[in-house]
Scaffold this motif. Structure first.
Motif, mmCIF file in Angstrom:
data_model
loop_
_atom_site.group_PDB
_atom_site.id
_atom_site.type_symbol
_atom_site.label_atom_id
_atom_site.label_comp_id
_atom_site.label_asym_id
_atom_site.label_seq_id
_atom_site.Cartn_x
_atom_site.Cartn_y
_atom_site.Cartn_z
ATOM 1 N N UNK A 191 0.829 -1.208 0.000
ATOM 2 C CA UNK A 191 0.000 0.000 0.000
ATOM 3 C C UNK A 191 0.863 1.259 0.000
ATOM 4 N N UNK A 192 1.943 1.234 0.817
ATOM 5 C CA UNK A 192 2.847 2.395 0.831
ATOM 6 C C UNK A 192 3.521 2.579 -0.524
ATOM 7 N N UNK A 193 3.897 1.450 -1.160
ATOM 8 C CA UNK A 193 4.528 1.530 -2.476
ATOM 9 C C UNK A 193 3.562 2.135 -3.492
ATOM 10 N N UNK A 194 2.277 1.727 -3.404
ATOM 11 C CA UNK A 194 1.281 2.303 -4.325
ATOM 12 C C UNK A 194 1.114 3.790 -4.092
ATOM 13 N N UNK A 195 1.111 4.215 -2.809
ATOM 14 C CA UNK A 195 0.967 5.646 -2.499
ATOM 15 C C UNK A 195 2.158 6.441 -3.035
ATOM 16 N N UNK A 196 3.358 5.902 -2.795
ATOM 17 C CA UNK A 196 4.567 6.588 -3.271
ATOM 18 C C UNK A 196 4.595 6.637 -4.793
ATOM 19 N N UNK A 197 4.220 5.523 -5.410
ATOM 20 C CA UNK A 197 4.205 5.483 -6.879
ATOM 21 C C UNK A 197 3.204 6.492 -7.437
ATOM 22 N N UNK A 198 2.026 6.569 -6.815
ATOM 23 C CA UNK A 198 1.024 7.532 -7.258
ATOM 24 C C UNK A 198 1.479 8.961 -7.076
ATOM 25 N N UNK A 199 2.127 9.209 -5.929
ATOM 26 C CA UNK A 199 2.622 10.564 -5.662
ATOM 27 C C UNK A 199 3.697 10.947 -6.667
ATOM 28 N N UNK A 200 4.572 9.995 -6.988
ATOM 29 C CA UNK A 200 5.631 10.263 -7.954
ATOM 30 C C UNK A 200 5.058 10.540 -9.330
ATOM 31 N N UNK A 201 4.041 9.773 -9.694
ATOM 32 C CA UNK A 201 3.425 9.967 -11.012
ATOM 33 C C UNK A 201 2.751 11.333 -11.091
ATOM 34 N N UNK A 202 2.033 11.744 -10.068
ATOM 35 C CA UNK A 202 1.366 13.037 -10.044
ATOM 36 C C UNK A 202 2.394 14.184 -10.103
ATOM 37 N N UNK A 203 3.507 13.972 -9.393
ATOM 38 C CA UNK A 203 4.549 15.010 -9.361
ATOM 39 C C UNK A 203 5.153 15.202 -10.746
ATOM 40 N N UNK A 204 5.362 14.101 -11.494
ATOM 41 C CA UNK A 204 5.913 14.193 -12.836
ATOM 42 C C UNK A 204 4.960 14.886 -13.775
ATOM 43 N N UNK A 205 3.643 14.639 -13.601
ATOM 44 C CA UNK A 205 2.644 15.284 -14.450
ATOM 45 C C UNK A 205 2.637 16.791 -14.256
#
Length: 298
Positions: free
Chosen positions: A282-296
């Motif tokens: 779950x933490x990995x999914x949150x971090x991955x989502x945050x990273x993706x949003x930051x790149x956008x």
């Protein structure tokens, strides 16, 4: 692979079982105490009755002791009755199995007719599976107060057989305590009270230097002594068996308790490892989502 929900159910079930095991363990320990007290109180009384019989027989001679039917003749193959004390309930380890094997081994060499009386519902099933025939079954008492009724029923059957001359010798088979935490099988001779019985009881010594004397009606005295001896011997055997049964159950519950603790420990480690893995995902999914949003945004 087990899920967190499945592991949670297993842990809850193991804890419920552990609660039952602890309750049975406490009940077995309490029962052992009351039966041991009964055994101690019977010990001196049984010795006194036995001393009375030994002293009487030695003074009057065995030829005057009328405990057998008048029409009895010497037999090469005597008929034997084995009274076996087992258990009703399970969770007693090898209590009934070891006793059944002991009975089979003891009666295997007997050439004459054999009767088997059992106390408790577990032993007759095992003896039947071994090829032995159980002729009478008695209910096992569930308390100290209920033992008297059982002994009375057995003595009634013994008296009926004595009058008919169906059985020559009676033997008791049971488990008895040998030391703290263990028991073993025992075979003892109940009846008749003859020269062989007197020889077995020969180690009993009169406690004083004065020789005992028979006062009053000797016929009534010997009958009362015999009746009391048979009763207290059967009572003592039954309490020893019940104490051994509860000791065996206590040992079984201690092993079960240890196994449950090990099982809970194993399931607990699996549960925490799986839960941590789930949290990490779950933490990995949150971090991955945050990273993706930051790149956008960039």
């Amino acid at each position: 692979m087990d899920s967190l929900e499945s592991l949670t159910r297993q842990i809850a079930g193991a804890k419920d079982l552990d609660s039952i095991v602890r309750t049975m363990k406490a009940m077995a320990a309490a029962n052992i105490g009351q039966y041991e007290i009964a055994m101690e109180s019977l010990g001196d009384y049984w010795t006194n009755v036995s001393l009375g019989l030994v002293a009487y027989l030695k003074n009057i001679g065995l030829e005057n002791l009328d405990v057998q039917p008048n029409n009895e003749t010497k037999k090469t193959n005597k008929s034997v009755c084995a009274i076996v004390f087992g258990s009703d309930q399970g969770f007693v380890g090898q209590f009934n199995d070891s006793l059944s094997q002991y009975v089979l081994k003891s009666l295997g060499t007997h050439q004459g007719r054999t009767e088997i009386w059992t106390v408790g519902v577990r032993v007759p099933l095992l003896l039947t599976d071994m090829g032995l025939t159980v002729t009478k079954q008695f209910d096992l008492p569930n308390s100290i107060k209920a033992i008297t009724a059982l002994i009375g029923s057995i003595l009634v059957q013994v008296e009926e057989n004595r009058e008919k001359g169906n059985v020559d010798e009676y033997y008791l088979f049971h488990n008895h305590l040998i030391n703290e935490g263990s028991y073993e099988q025992e075979k003892s001779r109940l009846f008749p009270l003859d020269a062989k019985w007197l020889q077995e009881k020969g180690q009993l010594k009169w406690p004083t230097q004065k020789q005992p004397e028979v006062i009053g009606d000797s016929g009534k005295l010997i009958r009362r002594l015999i009746r009391e001896y048979l009763f207290v011997t059967l009572y003592k055997t039954c309490t020893e068996s019940l104490a051994s049964e509860n000791l065996s159950r206590l040992n079984a519950m201690q092993r079960a308790e240890k196994n449950i603790e090990e099982l809970l420990d194993e399931i607990g480690h699996t549960y925490h490892r799986l839960r941590q893995s789930s949290i990490d995902e779950e933490l990995f999914d949150v971090v991955s989502g945050f990273t993706a949003l930051k790149k956008e945004k960039e």
